[in-house]
Design a protein around this motif. Structure first.
Motif, short mmCIF file in Angstrom:
data_model
loop_
_atom_site.label_atom_id
_atom_site.label_comp_id
_atom_site.label_asym_id
_atom_site.label_seq_id
_atom_site.Cartn_x
_atom_site.Cartn_y
_atom_site.Cartn_z
N MET A 169 38.18 26.74 30.28
CA MET A 169 37.35 25.70 29.68
C MET A 169 36.77 26.19 28.35
SD MET A 169 36.92 22.74 30.70
CE MET A 169 36.37 22.10 32.26
N THR A 170 36.12 27.35 28.38
CA THR A 170 35.54 27.93 27.17
C THR A 170 36.62 28.14 26.13
OG1 THR A 170 34.12 29.14 28.67
CG2 THR A 170 34.03 29.79 26.37
N ARG A 171 37.78 28.54 26.61
CA ARG A 171 38.88 28.80 25.72
C ARG A 171 39.30 27.55 24.96
NH1 ARG A 171 43.81 32.45 27.76
NH2 ARG A 171 45.01 32.30 25.86
N THR A 172 39.42 26.44 25.69
CA THR A 172 39.80 25.18 25.04
C THR A 172 38.76 24.77 24.00
OG1 THR A 172 40.68 24.54 27.18
CG2 THR A 172 40.56 22.83 25.52
N VAL A 173 37.49 24.93 24.34
CA VAL A 173 36.44 24.55 23.39
C VAL A 173 36.53 25.42 22.14
CG1 VAL A 173 33.95 24.51 23.02
CG2 VAL A 173 34.88 23.73 25.19
N LEU A 174 36.70 26.74 22.31
CA LEU A 174 36.77 27.62 21.14
C LEU A 174 38.03 27.37 20.32
CD1 LEU A 174 35.27 31.07 22.11
CD2 LEU A 174 34.23 29.07 21.11
#
Ligand code: ATP
Ligand code: MG
Length: 371
Positions: A169-174
């Motif tokens: 999830m964090t990866r997609t946002v970044l």
């Protein structure tokens, strides 16, 4: 523009890079991808001269990088590594302004850079500038790592698996943030990954490496349409079939859904359900993030209690999917697990919509028989 001409690197008898030749245009987002050990990191580190080739030349804007003073070269190239590498005993503000301070920018200018960059990734200055890395989550630290690499406004930024250690999830946002920053600031970014998903969503150009050589250079579309060999085909895997008429989750999504705040009263919600002929409601928090569902059964069961709101009855039991998932993930959840519907979430946890059995059936029918 960056150009590799006949670049070769060996350690002892081991040829790590064999006669690399390629050119990267200014302002492009370039992904270096390939199996572990194929030479991605080595290639990247040659651009800022952390590693020198045994033979061949590398040019930036037609200038042989061997003729550029090393510190000056490195200051003109941002560098983000996987292990974040923030200085633990410096605050966020100090970390971001390391290079600007080295470049002797006046203090006000440094402050302004810190302000502007934090603002770009929605991390308020007052809240974050004076925190130390250990006081932040991995995703927040990695954001600061990216900002630090951008702080002196270098035209080129090298990123070596910057998001590899983060949850999806964090990866997609970044990823979205980096892509936005790159477009906005018009940087040339060379980004190493071995995740094809990441490559396809970010790249203007993908350079696929294998055993120290370039197997293919192409745009994501070209690579999907025409993978140069079986290894690339296997890296592309599922994406290949998705190529033309993709059935993504968004083709099935019902977006006209009603949701209620967790602070709503029981009676109000019962009325809403009756009005719309549904037996569950989607519940969100004050920031519009998904909390769960409340069902008519749950309400009935607790009807003898005096509850101020539905908050205690909210359950996180419905199957969920991310808007970036493949459509098949939704099918499995609906058909195999037998849910009524799947709640589809955006990366920021707000609700993108729901997929119901009938919305899925309709979309499939139109894919098979046309509209
Ligand atoms: N200092 C070194 N001495 C000897 N061999 C090295 C050295 N550095 C790297 N290698 C070898 O060079 C090859 C390429 O390494 P490199 O780090 O560039 O791979 P990579 O594509 O980045 O892999 P990964 O995806 O695992 O990060 C590997 O086989 C590695 O073992
Ligand atoms: Mg590597």
């Amino acid at each position: 523009m960056i150009r590799f001409e006949h670049v070769t690197k060996q350690y002892g008898d081991n040829v790590i890079l064999n006669d690399l030749n390629f050119e990267i245009e200014e302002g492009k987002f370039v992904i270096l991808i390939g199996p572990s050990g194929c030479g991605k990191t080595t290639t990247l580190k040659m651009i800022n001269r952390l590693i020198d080739p045994n033979s061949g030349r590398i040019y930036i804007d037609d200038k042989d990088i061997n003729t550029i003073d090393k510190p000056a070269l490195r200051r003109s190239i941002g560098y983000v590594i996987q292990q974040i590498g923030l200085f633990p005993n410096m605050t966020v503000a100090q970390n971001i302004s390391v290079v600007p301070r080295l470049l002797k920018y006046p203090k006000e200018k440094c402050d302004q850079i810190v302000h502007e960059l934090l603002e770009m990734v929605n991390m308020p200055y007052e809240q974050y500038a004076h925190k130390y890395p250990s006081e932040m989550s991995g995703g927040q630290q990695q954001r600061i790592g990216v900002l630090r690499a951008l702080a002196a406004s270098p035209p080129i930024v090298l990123m070596d698996e910057p998001f590899g250690a983060l949850d999806p999830m964090t990866r997609t946002v970044l990823q979205e943030e980096v892509k936005k920053l790159q477009r906005k600031l018009n940087k040339t970014i060379i980004f190493v990954t071995h995740d094809m998903e990441e490559a396809i969503s970010l790249a203007d150009v993908i350079i696929f490496m294998d055993k120290g050589e370039i197997a293919q250079i192409a745009s994501p579309e070209e690579m999907l349409r025409n993978p140069a060999n079986d290894l690339i085909r296997s890296f592309l895997g599922k994406h290949i079939h998705d190529n033309n008429e993709t059935l993504t989750i968004s083709s099935f999504l019902r977006t006209n859904i009603f949701k209620v705040g967790a602070d709503r009263g029981i009676l109000e919600c019962t009325e809403l359900m009756a009005l719309h002929g549904v037996d569950t409601l989607l519940v969100t928090d004050s920031d519009d993030r998904y909390l769960g569902t409340v069902s008519i059964e749950e309400i009935n069961e607790h009807s003898h209690e005096k509850l101020d709101s539905i908050a205690p009855l909210v359950r996180r039991v419905m199957p969920e999917a991310s808007i970036t998932d493949e459509a098949k993930a939704c099918f499995d959840k609906l058909l195999v697990k037998g849910g009524n519907y799947v709640v589809v979430l955006n990366p920021d946890q707000t609700i993108a919509g729901i997929v119901t059995r009938s919305s899925m059936a309709r979309a499939l029918a139109s894919a098979v028989w046309g509209d």
